[in-house]
Every structure is written in C-alpha cells, then in structure tokens.
Design a protein around this motif. Sequence first.
Motif, PDB file in Angstrom:
ATOM      1  N   ALA A   2      51.535  38.789  63.820  1.00  0.00           N
ATOM      2  CA  ALA A   2      50.224  39.384  63.318  1.00  0.00           C
ATOM      3  C   ALA A   2      49.251  38.517  62.945  1.00  0.00           C
ATOM      4  CB  ALA A   2      50.821  40.362  62.237  1.00  0.00           C
ATOM      5  N   GLU A  25      46.271  48.988  63.788  1.00  0.00           N
ATOM      6  CA  GLU A  25      46.472  47.931  64.411  1.00  0.00           C
ATOM      7  C   GLU A  25      48.028  47.121  64.215  1.00  0.00           C
ATOM      8  OE1 GLU A  25      44.419  46.308  66.714  1.00  0.00           O
ATOM      9  OE2 GLU A  25      43.060  48.188  66.671  1.00  0.00           O
ATOM     10  N   LYS A  26      48.683  46.846  65.224  1.00  0.00           N
ATOM     11  CA  LYS A  26      49.934  46.489  65.134  1.00  0.00           C
ATOM     12  C   LYS A  26      49.882  44.865  64.843  1.00  0.00           C
ATOM     13  CE  LYS A  26      52.567  50.122  67.116  1.00  0.00           C
ATOM     14  NZ  LYS A  26      53.547  50.448  68.427  1.00  0.00           N
ATOM     15  N   GLU A  27      48.739  44.260  65.523  1.00  0.00           N
ATOM     16  CA  GLU A  27      48.514  42.849  65.607  1.00  0.00           C
ATOM     17  C   GLU A  27      47.810  42.197  64.604  1.00  0.00           C
ATOM     18  OE1 GLU A  27      46.721  42.253  69.315  1.00  0.00           O
ATOM     19  OE2 GLU A  27      48.148  42.852  70.334  1.00  0.00           O
ATOM     20  N   ILE A  28      47.284  43.220  63.471  1.00  0.00           N
ATOM     21  CA  ILE A  28      46.531  42.839  62.500  1.00  0.00           C
ATOM     22  C   ILE A  28      47.062  43.214  61.325  1.00  0.00           C
ATOM     23  CG2 ILE A  28      44.071  42.556  61.308  1.00  0.00           C
ATOM     24  CD1 ILE A  28      42.905  43.056  64.259  1.00  0.00           C
ATOM     25  N   ARG A 115      39.924  39.099  66.392  1.00  0.00           N
ATOM     26  CA  ARG A 115      40.836  38.461  67.376  1.00  0.00           C
ATOM     27  C   ARG A 115      40.250  37.149  68.257  1.00  0.00           C
ATOM     28  NH1 ARG A 115      42.033  44.266  68.073  1.00  0.00           N
ATOM     29  NH2 ARG A 115      44.535  44.593  67.945  1.00  0.00           N
ATOM     30  N   TYR A 118      40.163  34.587  65.554  1.00  0.00           N
ATOM     31  CA  TYR A 118      41.692  34.110  65.410  1.00  0.00           C
ATOM     32  C   TYR A 118      42.108  33.194  66.663  1.00  0.00           C
ATOM     33  CZ  TYR A 118      46.701  34.197  65.014  1.00  0.00           C
ATOM     34  OH  TYR A 118      47.956  33.676  64.995  1.00  0.00           O
TER      35      TYR A 118
END
Length: 207
Positions: A2, A25-28, A115, A118
């Motif tokens: 994440a 948001e699963k990735e953040i 994203r 990042y």
Amino acid sequence: MAIRVAIGCHSYLLGEGLKKLFGDEKEIFIIGIFDEGIDVGEIMKLNPDIILADFKIFRAFPEEFRVDNKAKILLIGDNSWLPGMERQISELILRGVYGILTPEANSMVLKKAVRVVYSGELWLDRKIIKNVISHMNPSEKKVNLTKKEREIVSLICNGFRNKEIAQKLDISEQTVKSHCNRIFKKVGVSDRLQLALYTHKIWPNYI
C-alpha cells in the motif's frame, strides 16, 4: 504494498474529509493527519511515501525537510494565492515537491496523482508551473542534445512516463532510462521534475 499517505491541512476537519475520499482504496493507506504547527520530524517517523498537503501548511517550509527524504510531496492548490506565493512554491519544488493539484481537481484526479507521484513521475499543471518557473533563475548554459534526447525531453515535459515514451519512440524502456540519465547529466539536474522546470524556463519550444 500500500502507498502510505500522510495528509496535512490547515484545518484538521478538511484532512478528515480527504481521508474519507480514500476509504475504498486498497492500495492507498492514510497513516495520519496533521495540521499547522506539527513538527516535520514527527511526520517522517510515520514513514510516509506521500505527504498530501495544502499550500497553507507549507507556507513556511520547515528546515528539517531535506530533498533526500524518501517522502514525496503532493500539494493541493487553491484560489487564494497571494502575490509572491510562486516564489515560495519554487523553493518547495527544489525540496521534494513532485506534484501540484489544481483547485479544479476532483477525487479521481487526486487518486491518480497520488499513484503517479508514488511511481516517481511528475504531476504538473502547466498554468501553475508557468507561474512558478517565472520566479526561478536556472543558470543558462549551452547544452547540446541529440534529436532523440530532445524528443524524450519534450515527452517528459508533457507528462509521459518511461513506458509510454518507449512505446511512442519504439525503443525499450531501459533505453529510455539510459537517455534520461544522460540528459540529466548534460543539463545538470537530478530528476525529471528539475528537468521539466529547467526546460520550461530555458527551452519553451520543447513543449
């Protein structure tokens, strides 16, 4: 893994509102919210990948934040800029800012910008950057770039990633990286952000 985001707003309530935008948001992952007056050292102890903050938070940027910090800064713009604010922003850019969101940005744009930043890419708005670089004074020196290098510089300044540049120029992504490293060395910059700013100022016809 994440993306670890620390949110900074002049109003803690607004920070909580931003946090809710990332709820699905699963990735953040939002690791904390801070407002004016917090020590930067305390923020860095949270080990953020991204510091998402409004301009009012960094009106006076702390000396403790160094350009070699891991965290990348994504700034949220507003319409309350005062004369001379661009000069302050230019200092921030040289100290870790990788992106600036316009006041018109919505939640989808915000998530995409997080994203992109990042990944090490830039998130720049031409109108804002034009105001910023008008107050920057990079040293003008003669730099000879090949045709391919000029093409890559132009694509970088228009927001294309290495993978997209490779596809457009029909070359490998590794070749693009090699070109970028040579360009950085020739121009005397260390990353894509500084290259974009230098280009906007010195070679406006490239974009």
